[in-house]
Design a protein around this motif. Structure first.
Motif, PDB file in Angstrom:
ATOM      1  N   GLN A 137      33.511  34.788  27.300  1.00  0.00           N
ATOM      2  CA  GLN A 137      33.999  36.120  26.969  1.00  0.00           C
ATOM      3  C   GLN A 137      33.737  37.105  28.109  1.00  0.00           C
ATOM      4  OE1 GLN A 137      32.194  37.319  23.267  1.00  0.00           O
ATOM      5  NE2 GLN A 137      32.793  35.414  22.230  1.00  0.00           N
ATOM      6  N   VAL A 138      32.548  37.018  28.686  1.00  0.00           N
ATOM      7  CA  VAL A 138      32.190  37.914  29.796  1.00  0.00           C
ATOM      8  C   VAL A 138      33.127  37.702  30.977  1.00  0.00           C
ATOM      9  CG1 VAL A 138      30.414  38.437  31.504  1.00  0.00           C
ATOM     10  CG2 VAL A 138      29.772  38.094  29.108  1.00  0.00           C
ATOM     11  N   LEU A 139      33.361  36.443  31.333  1.00  0.00           N
ATOM     12  CA  LEU A 139      34.212  36.148  32.484  1.00  0.00           C
ATOM     13  C   LEU A 139      35.657  36.557  32.243  1.00  0.00           C
ATOM     14  CD1 LEU A 139      32.782  32.655  33.511  1.00  0.00           C
ATOM     15  CD2 LEU A 139      32.188  34.911  34.417  1.00  0.00           C
ATOM     16  N   GLU A 140      36.119  36.457  31.010  1.00  0.00           N
ATOM     17  CA  GLU A 140      37.480  36.891  30.694  1.00  0.00           C
ATOM     18  C   GLU A 140      37.606  38.408  30.825  1.00  0.00           C
ATOM     19  OE1 GLU A 140      41.509  37.029  29.586  1.00  0.00           O
ATOM     20  OE2 GLU A 140      40.230  35.529  30.549  1.00  0.00           O
ATOM     21  N   ARG A 141      36.616  39.153  30.364  1.00  0.00           N
ATOM     22  CA  ARG A 141      36.662  40.610  30.526  1.00  0.00           C
ATOM     23  C   ARG A 141      36.617  41.005  31.998  1.00  0.00           C
ATOM     24  NH1 ARG A 141      32.363  42.727  28.990  1.00  0.00           N
ATOM     25  NH2 ARG A 141      31.206  41.085  27.915  1.00  0.00           N
ATOM     26  N   GLU A 142      35.848  40.266  32.774  1.00  0.00           N
ATOM     27  CA  GLU A 142      35.806  40.532  34.213  1.00  0.00           C
ATOM     28  C   GLU A 142      37.170  40.263  34.844  1.00  0.00           C
ATOM     29  OE1 GLU A 142      33.037  39.316  38.062  1.00  0.00           O
ATOM     30  OE2 GLU A 142      33.093  38.011  36.294  1.00  0.00           O
ATOM     31  N   ARG A 143      37.822  39.169  34.457  1.00  0.00           N
ATOM     32  CA  ARG A 143      39.146  38.849  34.997  1.00  0.00           C
ATOM     33  C   ARG A 143      40.150  39.957  34.681  1.00  0.00           C
ATOM     34  NH1 ARG A 143      43.953  36.825  33.559  1.00  0.00           N
ATOM     35  NH2 ARG A 143      43.358  36.798  31.346  1.00  0.00           N
ATOM     36  N   LEU A 144      40.121  40.450  33.449  1.00  0.00           N
ATOM     37  CA  LEU A 144      41.034  41.526  33.068  1.00  0.00           C
ATOM     38  C   LEU A 144      40.789  42.783  33.893  1.00  0.00           C
ATOM     39  CD1 LEU A 144      41.014  41.089  29.176  1.00  0.00           C
ATOM     40  CD2 LEU A 144      42.887  40.554  30.759  1.00  0.00           C
ATOM     41  N   ALA A 145      39.513  43.090  34.149  1.00  0.00           N
ATOM     42  CA  ALA A 145      39.197  44.266  34.973  1.00  0.00           C
ATOM     43  C   ALA A 145      39.728  44.092  36.392  1.00  0.00           C
ATOM     44  CB  ALA A 145      37.691  44.492  34.987  1.00  0.00           C
ATOM     45  N   TYR A 146      39.543  42.910  36.963  1.00  0.00           N
ATOM     46  CA  TYR A 146      40.045  42.649  38.312  1.00  0.00           C
ATOM     47  C   TYR A 146      41.566  42.807  38.374  1.00  0.00           C
ATOM     48  CZ  TYR A 146      35.519  40.598  39.718  1.00  0.00           C
ATOM     49  OH  TYR A 146      34.201  40.386  40.031  1.00  0.00           O
ATOM     50  N   GLN A 147      42.249  42.391  37.312  1.00  0.00           N
ATOM     51  CA  GLN A 147      43.702  42.497  37.303  1.00  0.00           C
ATOM     52  C   GLN A 147      44.171  43.944  37.333  1.00  0.00           C
ATOM     53  OE1 GLN A 147      44.959  40.268  33.817  1.00  0.00           O
ATOM     54  NE2 GLN A 147      45.469  38.483  35.070  1.00  0.00           N
ATOM     55  N   GLN A 148      43.372  44.840  36.754  1.00  0.00           N
ATOM     56  CA  GLN A 148      43.811  46.232  36.611  1.00  0.00           C
ATOM     57  C   GLN A 148      43.592  47.069  37.866  1.00  0.00           C
ATOM     58  OE1 GLN A 148      45.494  46.749  33.822  1.00  0.00           O
ATOM     59  NE2 GLN A 148      44.906  44.662  33.237  1.00  0.00           N
ATOM     60  N   VAL A 149      42.624  46.709  38.696  1.00  0.00           N
ATOM     61  CA  VAL A 149      42.262  47.578  39.817  1.00  0.00           C
ATOM     62  C   VAL A 149      43.173  47.322  41.013  1.00  0.00           C
ATOM     63  CG1 VAL A 149      39.868  47.717  39.068  1.00  0.00           C
ATOM     64  CG2 VAL A 149      40.530  45.960  40.719  1.00  0.00           C
ATOM     65  N   PRO A 150      43.374  48.340  41.856  1.00  0.00           N
ATOM     66  CA  PRO A 150      44.202  48.147  43.056  1.00  0.00           C
ATOM     67  C   PRO A 150      43.495  47.377  44.155  1.00  0.00           C
ATOM     68  CG  PRO A 150      43.444  50.421  42.894  1.00  0.00           C
ATOM     69  CD  PRO A 150      43.033  49.762  41.629  1.00  0.00           C
ATOM     70  N   VAL A 151      42.159  47.497  44.234  1.00  0.00           N
ATOM     71  CA  VAL A 151      41.424  46.901  45.349  1.00  0.00           C
ATOM     72  C   VAL A 151      40.102  46.317  44.863  1.00  0.00           C
ATOM     73  CG1 VAL A 151      40.188  47.396  47.501  1.00  0.00           C
ATOM     74  CG2 VAL A 151      42.435  48.397  47.119  1.00  0.00           C
ATOM     75  N   ILE A 152      39.795  45.124  45.334  1.00  0.00           N
ATOM     76  CA  ILE A 152      38.482  44.521  45.134  1.00  0.00           C
ATOM     77  C   ILE A 152      37.933  44.184  46.511  1.00  0.00           C
ATOM     78  CG2 ILE A 152      37.172  42.640  44.075  1.00  0.00           C
ATOM     79  CD1 ILE A 152      39.832  42.293  42.311  1.00  0.00           C
ATOM     80  N   VAL A 153      36.837  44.822  46.877  1.00  0.00           N
ATOM     81  CA  VAL A 153      36.198  44.568  48.168  1.00  0.00           C
ATOM     82  C   VAL A 153      34.922  43.777  47.915  1.00  0.00           C
ATOM     83  CG1 VAL A 153      35.356  45.576  50.318  1.00  0.00           C
ATOM     84  CG2 VAL A 153      37.113  46.769  48.995  1.00  0.00           C
ATOM     85  N   CYS A 154      34.708  42.739  48.691  1.00  0.00           N
ATOM     86  CA  CYS A 154      33.532  41.887  48.555  1.00  0.00           C
ATOM     87  C   CYS A 154      32.686  41.982  49.817  1.00  0.00           C
ATOM     88  CB  CYS A 154      33.941  40.434  48.320  1.00  0.00           C
ATOM     89  SG  CYS A 154      35.001  40.205  46.878  1.00  0.00           S
ATOM     90  N   MET A 155      31.385  41.841  49.661  1.00  0.00           N
ATOM     91  CA  MET A 155      30.502  41.877  50.824  1.00  0.00           C
ATOM     92  C   MET A 155      30.611  40.609  51.657  1.00  0.00           C
ATOM     93  SD  MET A 155      26.960  43.678  49.693  1.00  0.00           S
ATOM     94  CE  MET A 155      26.917  45.345  49.060  1.00  0.00           C
ATOM     95  N   ALA A 156      31.032  39.514  51.015  1.00  0.00           N
ATOM     96  CA  ALA A 156      31.092  38.238  51.714  1.00  0.00           C
ATOM     97  C   ALA A 156      32.358  37.490  51.335  1.00  0.00           C
ATOM     98  CB  ALA A 156      29.866  37.388  51.383  1.00  0.00           C
TER      99      ALA A 156
END
Length: 375
Positions: A137-156
């Protein structure tokens, strides 16, 4: 541009929050206009709710823990900031479940993360104590959040690969910006340039540095094996350890525990210690990034590490040190060190060239990259 605020699972303005990372990012972001402030959230105020939540989890799943990943936690935590839902607002979040989706349509949310939750669950083992269904459930909510945002920046790149591969996110909106050294640049500017360490000798042994609280996870036991291997090759060696409790460390003739050094209030001592090292080290069992590597590089100290987790993104090239294949043998690393120190003039020239690159490893440089991505 709408005001952009830094958001993390805690007080983004507090130096003590999450290894100092939000604090130093915020200072650089404020000075360059990328950020207008940081949210002062207090997760400790939700401990009572967490205990009740854990009790319900125990009865329903037989497992305890994971409140910090729940929608109830993230919504209650963000409610502390009393953000207007109908007012345009931009948030740069360090925590991929905060804010909880769905958030108000007037908000713009972007993420700047060191690891995905799947990596935290799997690589750090945090998921082992949670119910499998809850993890999903946690990972699915995270996936949905990633889908909604314009940018995901990672440190690595390690985290970026997870966002793309594990969550199915479009690679075009996933970026990598390594973090900077958590050091006060104003204080560093007032310090005199330190002399490089001398060639190893019985009176002044080779210094390998360890920086971090978690001796076991960050490869401390391997360093003792490495010290023995170097001694066998005629290179006197000591391990200088900042962070771990000296009472909790093993007895070893090469180990020199230094305890905790406050790099904010005792900057001169901290900097002098790191610059006395021949190499910083990071041979972690699991590591999302490795800010200690960036601190060494900012001070002109080359780093020895291995390619686990996000560590490769902390060393941009061979001018910064040596990145070994995961879990190398002590003999392999000892042979490399012996060759790199000979002739010693070559080592000094290599180190001098690294010192000239100090700006690359600052949060100011990271914020410049973030600004180009976020707009």
């Amino acid at each position: 541009m709408n005001p952009r605020h830094l958001l993390c699972c805690g007080d983004a303005t507090d130096l003590a929050t999450w290894s100092n990372i939000p604090y130093f990012l915020l200072q650089a972001g404020l000075s360059q206009g990328l950020l207008q402030g940081g949210l002062k959230l207090q997760p400790q105020q939700l401990r009572r709710r967490g205990r009740l939540w854990n009790l319900r989890q125990l009865f329903s799943t037989g497992k305890v823990g994971g409140y910090q990943y729940s929608p109830g936690f993230t919504r209650a935590l963000l409610a502390q900031a009393q953000l207007p839902a109908d007012h345009p607002l931009a948030l740069l979040s360090h925590f991929p479940l905060l804010p909880a989706w769905p958030w108000p349509s007037a908000w713009r949310v972007d993420f700047y993360i060191d690891a995905t939750t799947r990596q935290v669950f799997n690589d750090y083992g945090s998921g082992e104590r949670l119910a499998p269904g809850y993890c999903s459930q946690v990972l699915e909510r995270e996936r949905l959040a990633y889908q909604q945002v314009p940018v995901i920046v990672c440190m690595a790149q390690w985290a970026a690969d997870s966002v793309i591969g594990d969550y199915g996110i479009d690679p075009s909106k996933v970026h990598v910006v390594p973090g900077g050294a958590n050091l006060d640049e104003a204080q560093l500017a007032q310090l005199a340039q330190a002399a490089p360490p001398p060639p190893p000798s019985p009176q002044q042994p080779l210094r390998l540095g360890f920086l971090g609280k978690e001796w076991q996870r960050k490869g401390g036991p391997f360093l003792l094996e490495l010290a023995d291997a170097l001694q066998q090759r005629g290179i006197p060696t000591v391990i200088r350890a900042i962070g771990p409790d000296p009472a909790a460390l093993p007895a070893h003739p090469a180990l020199q525990p230094l305890g905790f050094i406050n790099k904010q209030t005792d900057t001169a001592r901290f900097v002098a210690e790191l610059q006395s090292w021949h190499f910083g080290t990071l041979f972690s069992e699991a590591e999302a990034f490795g800010i200690s590597n960036r601190e060494c590089l900012r001070l002109g100290v080359p780093v020895l590490a291995h390619a686990v987790g996000g560590i490769p993104s902390t060393l941009p090239d061979a001018g910064c040190g040596q990145l070994f294949a995961p879990h190398p043998g002590a003999a392999e690393v000892a042979d490399w060190i012996a060759a790199r120190l000979t002739p010693y003039e070559g080592y000094l020239a290599w180190r001098a060239a690294l010192a000239l690159r100090w700006r690359e490893f600052t949060w100011a440089a990271a914020v410049e990259q973030l600004a180009g991505i976020l707009g």
